[in-house]
Design a protein around this motif. Structure first.
Motif, mmCIF file in Angstrom:
data_model
loop_
_atom_site.group_PDB
_atom_site.id
_atom_site.type_symbol
_atom_site.label_atom_id
_atom_site.label_comp_id
_atom_site.label_asym_id
_atom_site.label_seq_id
_atom_site.Cartn_x
_atom_site.Cartn_y
_atom_site.Cartn_z
ATOM 1 N N LEU A 53 0.816 -1.216 0.000
ATOM 2 C CA LEU A 53 0.000 0.000 0.000
ATOM 3 C C LEU A 53 0.855 1.273 0.000
ATOM 4 N N ALA A 54 2.052 1.190 0.602
ATOM 5 C CA ALA A 54 2.917 2.370 0.715
ATOM 6 C C ALA A 54 4.382 1.947 0.566
ATOM 7 N N PRO A 55 4.795 1.565 -0.648
ATOM 8 C CA PRO A 55 6.130 0.996 -0.848
ATOM 9 C C PRO A 55 7.294 1.958 -0.624
ATOM 10 N N GLU A 56 7.026 3.242 -0.558
ATOM 11 C CA GLU A 56 8.109 4.194 -0.320
ATOM 12 C C GLU A 56 7.994 4.862 1.043
ATOM 13 N N SER A 57 7.110 4.367 1.869
ATOM 14 C CA SER A 57 6.951 4.908 3.212
ATOM 15 C C SER A 57 8.095 4.432 4.098
ATOM 16 N N LEU A 58 8.807 5.378 4.685
ATOM 17 C CA LEU A 58 9.926 5.012 5.549
ATOM 18 C C LEU A 58 9.441 4.333 6.829
ATOM 19 N N VAL A 59 8.269 4.696 7.287
ATOM 20 C CA VAL A 59 7.702 4.030 8.476
ATOM 21 C C VAL A 59 7.492 2.547 8.187
ATOM 22 N N VAL A 60 6.981 2.247 7.019
ATOM 23 C CA VAL A 60 6.754 0.854 6.625
ATOM 24 C C VAL A 60 8.090 0.131 6.472
ATOM 25 N N LEU A 61 9.037 0.771 5.813
ATOM 26 C CA LEU A 61 10.340 0.133 5.616
ATOM 27 C C LEU A 61 11.041 -0.135 6.942
ATOM 28 N N VAL A 62 10.952 0.795 7.868
ATOM 29 C CA VAL A 62 11.564 0.578 9.189
ATOM 30 C C VAL A 62 10.871 -0.574 9.907
ATOM 31 N N ALA A 63 9.564 -0.644 9.813
ATOM 32 C CA ALA A 63 8.835 -1.750 10.449
ATOM 33 C C ALA A 63 9.254 -3.092 9.858
ATOM 34 N N LEU A 64 9.356 -3.164 8.534
ATOM 35 C CA LEU A 64 9.797 -4.395 7.874
ATOM 36 C C LEU A 64 11.232 -4.744 8.260
ATOM 37 N N TYR A 65 12.098 -3.747 8.237
ATOM 38 C CA TYR A 65 13.498 -3.963 8.589
ATOM 39 C C TYR A 65 13.607 -4.532 10.008
ATOM 40 N N ARG A 66 12.934 -3.888 10.932
ATOM 41 C CA ARG A 66 13.000 -4.354 12.329
ATOM 42 C C ARG A 66 12.450 -5.772 12.461
ATOM 43 N N TYR A 67 11.374 -6.045 11.783
ATOM 44 C CA TYR A 67 10.796 -7.385 11.845
ATOM 45 C C TYR A 67 11.834 -8.414 11.394
ATOM 46 N N TYR A 68 12.412 -8.182 10.222
ATOM 47 C CA TYR A 68 13.383 -9.139 9.689
ATOM 48 C C TYR A 68 14.636 -9.207 10.554
ATOM 49 N N PHE A 69 15.112 -8.061 10.994
ATOM 50 C CA PHE A 69 16.336 -8.046 11.794
ATOM 51 C C PHE A 69 16.137 -8.832 13.095
ATOM 52 N N TYR A 70 15.056 -8.584 13.796
ATOM 53 C CA TYR A 70 14.838 -9.258 15.072
ATOM 54 C C TYR A 70 14.415 -10.708 14.914
ATOM 55 N N GLN A 71 14.023 -11.090 13.711
ATOM 56 C CA GLN A 71 13.758 -12.497 13.408
ATOM 57 C C GLN A 71 15.032 -13.184 12.900
ATOM 58 N N HIS A 72 16.140 -12.443 12.886
ATOM 59 C CA HIS A 72 17.440 -12.953 12.414
ATOM 60 C C HIS A 72 17.398 -13.334 10.941
ATOM 61 N N ARG A 73 16.578 -12.655 10.198
ATOM 62 C CA ARG A 73 16.493 -12.853 8.748
ATOM 63 C C ARG A 73 17.278 -11.716 8.087
ATOM 64 N N LEU A 74 18.579 -11.829 8.203
ATOM 65 C CA LEU A 74 19.451 -10.734 7.814
ATOM 66 C C LEU A 74 19.434 -10.452 6.313
ATOM 67 N N GLU A 75 19.301 -11.479 5.495
ATOM 68 C CA GLU A 75 19.220 -11.253 4.045
ATOM 69 C C GLU A 75 18.019 -10.375 3.714
ATOM 70 N N ASP A 76 16.880 -10.670 4.339
ATOM 71 C CA ASP A 76 15.672 -9.881 4.100
ATOM 72 C C ASP A 76 15.827 -8.465 4.654
ATOM 73 N N ALA A 77 16.415 -8.345 5.833
ATOM 74 C CA ALA A 77 16.654 -7.020 6.413
ATOM 75 C C ALA A 77 17.566 -6.196 5.516
ATOM 76 N N LEU A 78 18.570 -6.850 4.934
ATOM 77 C CA LEU A 78 19.487 -6.156 4.035
ATOM 78 C C LEU A 78 18.759 -5.642 2.795
ATOM 79 N N LEU A 79 17.877 -6.437 2.236
ATOM 80 C CA LEU A 79 17.097 -5.989 1.073
ATOM 81 C C LEU A 79 16.283 -4.742 1.400
#
Length: 171
Positions: free
Chosen positions: A47-73
């Motif tokens: 819905l909001a692919p360029e929203s930094l709030v969304v990107l930070v939420a996704l990044y944190r989710y992946y990072f704290y799930q230890h999914r570093l490849e996804d967090a890096l993307l």
């Protein structure tokens, strides 16, 4: 220029986000640890692919799930989006300190966000064993952050020492 001067600087979470997107992020937080959380974050992203709030939420989710490849993307995507907003070259490696003055005029908050993401992507590359890429990102951070407000110099010193230790062990 002090990159930690917060006077009058808009931050990424100050940007407007559609209520539905914010609700999806909040809902994902409520079911964190369950498969539904990722699906909700993906929906927010679509819905909001360029929203930094969304990107930070996704990044944190992946990072704290230890999914570093996804967090890096996600981090790389954020660098691209914020870099375009600041008028930076498409490739972070082509960035040099002369670009910072113009970026400050556009948004000090976005510039700090970019620098934080640069550090984060460097760190993740290091964690993934991509030492050369991680080191290059941290070197770029140090080049841009002349006052070392983001702590890149200490990271770079640790990287250089680790590489030297590996070379010594191999000899």
């Amino acid at each position: 220029m002090d990159l930690m001067d917060f006077d009058k600087a808009g931050l990424y979470f100050d940007e407007p986000v559609a209520a539905g997107v914010q609700d999806l992020i909040a809902e994902a937080g409520g079911v964190y640890g369950q498969a539904a959380a990722e699906a909700l974050l993906h929906k927010a992203y679509f819905l909001a692919p360029e929203s930094l709030v969304v990107l930070v939420a996704l990044y944190r989710y992946y990072f704290y799930q230890h999914r570093l490849e996804d967090a890096l993307l996600v981090g790389e995507r954020a660098l691209g989006i914020v870099g375009r907003r600041l008028g930076f070259p498409d490739e972070w490696s082509r960035l040099h300190p002369d670009f910072l003055g113009q970026a400050v005029l556009r948004s000090m908050g976005l510039l700090r966000f970019y620098m934080s993401v640069l550090k984060a992507t460097g760190y993740i590359n290091l964690r993934l064993g991509r030492m050369a890429q991680g080191q290059a990102l941290i070197e770029k951070l140090v080049e841009l952050d002349s006052h070392d407000r983001f702590g890149g110099r200490a990271m770079l010193e640790m990287i250089v020492a680790a590489v030297a230790d590996r070379i010594e062990e191999a000899a």
